[in-house]
Design a protein around this motif. Structure first.
Motif, mmCIF file in Angstrom:
data_model
loop_
_atom_site.group_PDB
_atom_site.id
_atom_site.type_symbol
_atom_site.label_atom_id
_atom_site.label_comp_id
_atom_site.label_asym_id
_atom_site.label_seq_id
_atom_site.Cartn_x
_atom_site.Cartn_y
_atom_site.Cartn_z
ATOM 1 N N ARG A 123 0.836 -1.207 0.000
ATOM 2 C CA ARG A 123 0.000 0.000 0.000
ATOM 3 C C ARG A 123 0.869 1.254 0.000
ATOM 4 N NH1 ARG A 123 -4.500 -1.970 4.472
ATOM 5 N NH2 ARG A 123 -6.027 -2.790 2.984
ATOM 6 N N LEU A 124 1.938 1.196 0.796
ATOM 7 C CA LEU A 124 2.872 2.316 0.845
ATOM 8 C C LEU A 124 3.458 2.601 -0.534
ATOM 9 C CD1 LEU A 124 4.734 4.314 2.436
ATOM 10 C CD2 LEU A 124 6.281 2.370 2.789
ATOM 11 N N LEU A 125 3.848 1.551 -1.237
ATOM 12 C CA LEU A 125 4.428 1.709 -2.573
ATOM 13 C C LEU A 125 3.429 2.357 -3.532
ATOM 14 C CD1 LEU A 125 6.214 -1.760 -2.885
ATOM 15 C CD2 LEU A 125 7.318 0.447 -2.490
ATOM 16 N N LEU A 126 2.196 1.897 -3.495
ATOM 17 C CA LEU A 126 1.169 2.465 -4.365
ATOM 18 C C LEU A 126 0.969 3.955 -4.085
ATOM 19 C CD1 LEU A 126 -1.516 -0.376 -4.274
ATOM 20 C CD2 LEU A 126 0.124 0.086 -6.099
ATOM 21 N N ASP A 127 1.003 4.316 -2.792
ATOM 22 C CA ASP A 127 0.830 5.723 -2.415
ATOM 23 C C ASP A 127 1.993 6.589 -2.883
ATOM 24 O OD1 ASP A 127 -1.580 5.184 -1.205
ATOM 25 O OD2 ASP A 127 -0.746 5.041 0.825
ATOM 26 N N MET A 128 3.156 5.964 -3.134
ATOM 27 C CA MET A 128 4.328 6.713 -3.592
ATOM 28 C C MET A 128 4.419 6.770 -5.110
ATOM 29 S SD MET A 128 7.350 6.097 -0.752
ATOM 30 C CE MET A 128 7.500 4.310 -0.859
ATOM 31 N N GLY A 129 3.354 6.333 -5.791
ATOM 32 C CA GLY A 129 3.295 6.499 -7.235
ATOM 33 C C GLY A 129 3.981 5.421 -8.047
ATOM 34 N N VAL A 130 4.272 4.276 -7.414
ATOM 35 C CA VAL A 130 4.936 3.195 -8.145
ATOM 36 C C VAL A 130 4.044 1.965 -8.206
ATOM 37 C CG1 VAL A 130 7.209 4.021 -7.409
ATOM 38 C CG2 VAL A 130 6.109 2.174 -6.129
ATOM 39 N N THR A 131 4.353 1.091 -9.141
ATOM 40 C CA THR A 131 3.690 -0.206 -9.203
ATOM 41 C C THR A 131 4.739 -1.301 -9.101
ATOM 42 O OG1 THR A 131 2.044 -1.507 -10.419
ATOM 43 C CG2 THR A 131 3.794 -0.507 -11.717
ATOM 44 N N ILE A 132 4.342 -2.450 -8.598
ATOM 45 C CA ILE A 132 5.250 -3.596 -8.475
ATOM 46 C C ILE A 132 5.199 -4.378 -9.782
ATOM 47 C CG2 ILE A 132 5.776 -5.711 -7.219
ATOM 48 C CD1 ILE A 132 4.135 -4.443 -4.853
#
Length: 350
Positions: free
Chosen positions: A271-280
């Motif tokens: 969730r943190l990653l998504l909030d930072m504008g990135v995708t896995i």
């Protein structure tokens, strides 16, 4: 007693969210290994929780401990069979170790790296260090190269006890490599190695918890980091990496274990990653293999271990994440030196 009861007892003792499926994974690993550290590795469960479960099973007479290690008693075997728990099965490819990558194209650089890294500084607990095998370091490079993130690119590395920057410079793939490293031993080692081998990469001695200076913001194509296993450490180290990237299309690489991170924590990180504008884009299971470090008896893990035995082989692994920027988000670049970002209830290597 059933799986649900065991899970509740473990959760009550450790504060780690656990359910029947988590207990089942740990029991499946107990079937096939007598070494606590390998049981943690094979179960893919946090060490504090596995240690608590092993302690409970010893008390209940379902496990026995001896000089040979841990083993199921007849009572324990009957308990597992009655619950439909089966032994752990490993189908990992012996050639690529499950990474799906070959290193033949880096053979000469890897051989040279083997020699130069023999004198590397030992892992230090004060920096929560633990370095990976040389093959893992080059597998990271192979993965990034395959994804188009290295050739003629500008790369930054946050924390480099794994010597990724040195290995990158040895391949000659990136146009520029910059390292941010707090440990003066590693700084000195990499600078001397660069001079000896005639390599061109920059090593900056700096605490990554400090805000990135202006000259390092939005300058890079790719970053590598290997943060401590807490959500806050991920926020800081991965956030620093994203702040250093030029923008949309930039890529980052980091590891996340199950040894110190439950799936609940994984979801928080995602969730943190998504909030930072990135995708896995990639998660490769057990990609990073860590060499057993010399401070085991100083770690919280040793204190938690109900049976005091040393690892018989490398046991600490992490999955490799590749992320890519898909939306420009302003990531905080604050000073966090006054906060503890290194520990939580699931930490065990500090």
């Amino acid at each position: 007693m059933d799986l649900q009861q065991l899970a509740r007892l473990v959760s009550d003792k450790t504060g780690i969210p656990w359910g029947p499926r988590n207990v089942e994974r740990a029991l499946a690993a107990v079937f096939v290994s007598d070494n606590l550290w390998e049981i943690v590795h094979k179960s893919d469960e946090p060490l504090p929780a596995v240690s608590a479960l092993v302690g409970l099973l010893l008390e209940e007479g379902m496990l026995r401990a001896s000089s040979g290690g841990i083993s199921l008693t007849e009572k324990g075997k009957a308990f597992c069979e009655g619950l439909g728990v089966f032994p752990f099965e490993d189908h990992t490819c012996p050639s690529c170790r499950g990474r799906g990558l070959g290193l033949d194209k880096f053979k000469r650089a890897l051989e040279c790296f083997y020699e130069i890294q023999r004198d590397r500084p030992e892992a230090a607990i004060r920096y929560d260090q633990g370095y990976v095998t040389p093959e893992t370091t080059f597998a990271r490079i192979a993965l990034a190269d395959e994804r188009g993130d290295l050739r003629d690119k500008i790369v930054i590395v946050f924390g480099d006890d794994d010597l990724v920057a040195l290995a990158l410079a040895m391949t000659g793939l990136p146009r520029r490599v910059v390292v941010i490293e707090i440990d003066e031993r590693i700084v000195e080692f990499e600078r001397k190695a660069a001079e000896k081998l005639g390599l061109n990469f920059e090593v900056i001695m700096r605490d990554a918890r400090l805000p990135l200076p202006q000259e390092l913001l939005k300058r890079f194509d790719t970053f590598f980091t290997d943060p401590p296993e807490t959500v806050e450490a991920m926020r800081v180290f991965v956030g620093r990496g994203i702040s250093a990237l030029k923008g949309v299309g930039g890529a980052g690489y980091f590891g996340l274990t199950r040894v110190e991170s439950s799936l609940v924590k994984w979801r928080s990180v995602e969730r943190l990653l998504l909030d930072m504008g990135v995708t896995i884009t990639d998660i490769i299971h057990h990609f990073n293999e860590y060499v057993n470090w010399g401070y085991l008896e100083q770690m919280k893990a040793w204190e938690l271990a109900p049976v005091k035995q040393f690892p018989s082989k490398n046991w600490y692994y992490s999955s490799m994440f590749r992320i890519e920027v898909v939306e420009s988000v302003e990531v905080p670049n604050a000073d966090v030196t006054g906060r503890d970002i290194y520990t939580d209830s699931e930490s065990s290597t500090v």
